[in-house]
Scaffold this motif. Structure first.
Motif, PDB file in Angstrom:
ATOM      1  N   MET A  35       0.976  -1.379   0.209  1.00  0.00           N
ATOM      2  CA  MET A  35      -0.047  -0.185  -0.219  1.00  0.00           C
ATOM      3  C   MET A  35       1.040   1.279   0.249  1.00  0.00           C
ATOM      4  SD  MET A  35      -3.240   1.165   0.344  1.00  0.00           S
ATOM      5  CE  MET A  35      -3.883  -0.468   0.793  1.00  0.00           C
ATOM      6  N   CYS A  36       2.314   0.762   1.025  1.00  0.00           N
ATOM      7  CA  CYS A  36       2.704   2.298   0.418  1.00  0.00           C
ATOM      8  C   CYS A  36       2.748   2.598  -0.902  1.00  0.00           C
ATOM      9  CB  CYS A  36       3.837   2.197   1.841  1.00  0.00           C
ATOM     10  SG  CYS A  36       4.840   3.391   2.084  1.00  0.00           S
ATOM     11  N   ARG A  37       4.030   1.488  -1.380  1.00  0.00           N
ATOM     12  CA  ARG A  37       4.445   1.874  -2.946  1.00  0.00           C
ATOM     13  C   ARG A  37       3.207   2.543  -3.733  1.00  0.00           C
ATOM     14  NH1 ARG A  37       5.721  -3.467  -4.045  1.00  0.00           N
ATOM     15  NH2 ARG A  37       3.872  -3.379  -4.658  1.00  0.00           N
ATOM     16  N   VAL A  38       1.973   1.513  -3.459  1.00  0.00           N
ATOM     17  CA  VAL A  38       0.744   2.348  -4.215  1.00  0.00           C
ATOM     18  C   VAL A  38       0.964   3.247  -4.543  1.00  0.00           C
ATOM     19  CG1 VAL A  38      -1.057   1.659  -4.958  1.00  0.00           C
ATOM     20  CG2 VAL A  38       0.279  -0.156  -4.726  1.00  0.00           C
ATOM     21  N   VAL A  39       0.507   4.111  -2.841  1.00  0.00           N
ATOM     22  CA  VAL A  39       0.506   5.312  -1.998  1.00  0.00           C
ATOM     23  C   VAL A  39       1.052   6.264  -2.949  1.00  0.00           C
ATOM     24  CG1 VAL A  39      -1.001   6.735  -1.044  1.00  0.00           C
ATOM     25  CG2 VAL A  39      -1.864   4.574  -0.470  1.00  0.00           C
ATOM     26  N   LEU A  40       2.038   6.021  -2.888  1.00  0.00           N
ATOM     27  CA  LEU A  40       2.605   6.817  -2.982  1.00  0.00           C
ATOM     28  C   LEU A  40       3.589   6.205  -4.354  1.00  0.00           C
ATOM     29  CD1 LEU A  40       5.497   6.331  -0.310  1.00  0.00           C
ATOM     30  CD2 LEU A  40       3.847   7.987  -0.155  1.00  0.00           C
ATOM     31  N   ASP A  41       3.062   6.095  -5.360  1.00  0.00           N
ATOM     32  CA  ASP A  41       3.390   6.043  -6.552  1.00  0.00           C
ATOM     33  C   ASP A  41       4.762   5.394  -7.161  1.00  0.00           C
ATOM     34  OD1 ASP A  41       2.507   5.979  -9.423  1.00  0.00           O
ATOM     35  OD2 ASP A  41       2.492   7.543  -9.847  1.00  0.00           O
ATOM     36  N   GLU A  42       5.230   4.847  -6.489  1.00  0.00           N
ATOM     37  CA  GLU A  42       6.352   4.423  -6.459  1.00  0.00           C
ATOM     38  C   GLU A  42       6.733   3.127  -7.328  1.00  0.00           C
ATOM     39  OE1 GLU A  42       9.369   6.231  -6.247  1.00  0.00           O
ATOM     40  OE2 GLU A  42       8.571   8.202  -4.421  1.00  0.00           O
ATOM     41  N   GLU A  43       7.996   2.906  -7.739  1.00  0.00           N
ATOM     42  CA  GLU A  43       8.395   2.121  -8.752  1.00  0.00           C
ATOM     43  C   GLU A  43       9.168   0.935  -8.011  1.00  0.00           C
ATOM     44  OE1 GLU A  43       7.144   0.910 -11.588  1.00  0.00           O
ATOM     45  OE2 GLU A  43       6.533   3.226 -11.405  1.00  0.00           O
ATOM     46  N   SER A  44       9.378   0.830  -6.499  1.00  0.00           N
ATOM     47  CA  SER A  44       9.882  -0.462  -5.737  1.00  0.00           C
ATOM     48  C   SER A  44       9.734   0.546  -4.480  1.00  0.00           C
ATOM     49  CB  SER A  44      11.460  -0.266  -5.910  1.00  0.00           C
ATOM     50  OG  SER A  44      12.002   0.845  -5.155  1.00  0.00           O
ATOM     51  N   ASP A  45       9.289  -0.499  -3.400  1.00  0.00           N
ATOM     52  CA  ASP A  45       9.651  -0.859  -1.941  1.00  0.00           C
ATOM     53  C   ASP A  45      10.943  -0.063  -1.303  1.00  0.00           C
ATOM     54  OD1 ASP A  45       7.053  -2.232  -1.838  1.00  0.00           O
ATOM     55  OD2 ASP A  45       8.201  -4.105  -1.203  1.00  0.00           O
ATOM     56  N   HIS A  46      11.951  -0.162  -2.206  1.00  0.00           N
ATOM     57  CA  HIS A  46      12.882   0.969  -1.521  1.00  0.00           C
ATOM     58  C   HIS A  46      12.399   2.352  -1.474  1.00  0.00           C
ATOM     59  CE1 HIS A  46      17.331   2.074  -0.525  1.00  0.00           C
ATOM     60  NE2 HIS A  46      17.219   2.448  -1.962  1.00  0.00           N
ATOM     61  N   ALA A  47      12.267   2.819  -2.958  1.00  0.00           N
ATOM     62  CA  ALA A  47      11.994   3.690  -3.194  1.00  0.00           C
ATOM     63  C   ALA A  47      11.013   4.336  -2.084  1.00  0.00           C
ATOM     64  CB  ALA A  47      11.853   4.486  -4.875  1.00  0.00           C
ATOM     65  N   ALA A  48      10.086   3.202  -1.709  1.00  0.00           N
ATOM     66  CA  ALA A  48       8.637   4.053  -1.499  1.00  0.00           C
ATOM     67  C   ALA A  48       9.451   4.581   0.426  1.00  0.00           C
ATOM     68  CB  ALA A  48       7.827   3.184  -1.154  1.00  0.00           C
ATOM     69  N   LEU A  49       9.903   3.102   0.872  1.00  0.00           N
ATOM     70  CA  LEU A  49      10.470   3.470   2.131  1.00  0.00           C
ATOM     71  C   LEU A  49      11.822   4.499   1.889  1.00  0.00           C
ATOM     72  CD1 LEU A  49      10.645  -0.164   3.193  1.00  0.00           C
ATOM     73  CD2 LEU A  49       9.094   1.369   3.594  1.00  0.00           C
TER      74      LEU A  49
END
Length: 199
Positions: free
Chosen positions: A165-179
């Motif tokens: 959900m974090c990755r999707v809401v932030l519209d990032e390509e990876s978990d690493h970028a979202a985190l």
């Protein structure tokens, strides 16, 4: 080779932590823990009593691990939040264990709850002694500091409870970028929350 009880206990503990994080208390299987630990089921019952007590021991140890690894510094609350964020990123099993505990309840965790209350009171007292919420009247400082602590915990934990959900809401390509993005945001949010308004 002689039987090494401590090594067996350690292997059981590590296997149980992985099993409980993956399957929760109800879904965990003692036979899978025994197989992963290269131990027999009797050793698990001998050292820990039963599955519920083993779960409680794992959860207690993981909470103790973060308690001794990271401390909230009253003079640098935001930076401390960043360190806690990093710890959770390296140890995602604790969030999973806490989520399973919340979902499944468990009657054998009363003692852990009492221990946690004492531990969190100590954290709040440490923050209060360091001057957090000093702009408030004395009777309001404790509640404000407890609320700050729990809010910080929520700001951090939710990222690891729902990483997709974090990755999707932030519209990032990876978990690493979202985190990485969330870490910066959490630190700045905590900095704002912890800042005392001018007198």
């Amino acid at each position: 080779m002689a039987y090494d009880a401590e090594d067996t206990r350690r292997r059981i503990f590590e296997a149980a932590a992985a099993e409980f994080a993956e399957h929760g208390l109800a879904g965990a299987r003692v036979d899978r823990i025994a197989t992963a630990a290269d131990a027999n089921k009797q050793a698990i019952y001998l050292y820990y009593g039963n599955k519920e007590k083993l779960f409680a021991a794992v959860l207690r140890a993981k909470l103790e691990e973060i308690r001794v690894s990271v401390r909230l510094d009253p003079d640098a609350v935001a930076e401390s939040a960043g360190q806690i964020f990093d710890w959770y990123q390296q140890h995602p099993e604790l969030i999973r264990l806490l989520l399973w505990e919340s979902l499944e309840g468990g009657g054998g965790l009363d003692e852990i709850e009492r221990e946690r209350r004492v531990g969190f009171r100590e954290k709040v007292d440490h923050l209060l002694d360091g001057g957090v919420a000093r702009h408030l009247p004395a009777d309001a400082r404790v509640h404000a500091t407890q609320d700050l602590l729990f809010t910080i915990m929520g700001l951090i934990a939710w990222n690891f409870a729902v990483p997709r959900m974090c990755r999707v809401v932030l519209d990032e390509e990876s978990d690493h970028a979202a985190l990485a993005r969330r870490r910066r945001t959490v630190v700045e949010a905590v900095r704002t929350l912890a800042a005392a308004p001018p007198p």
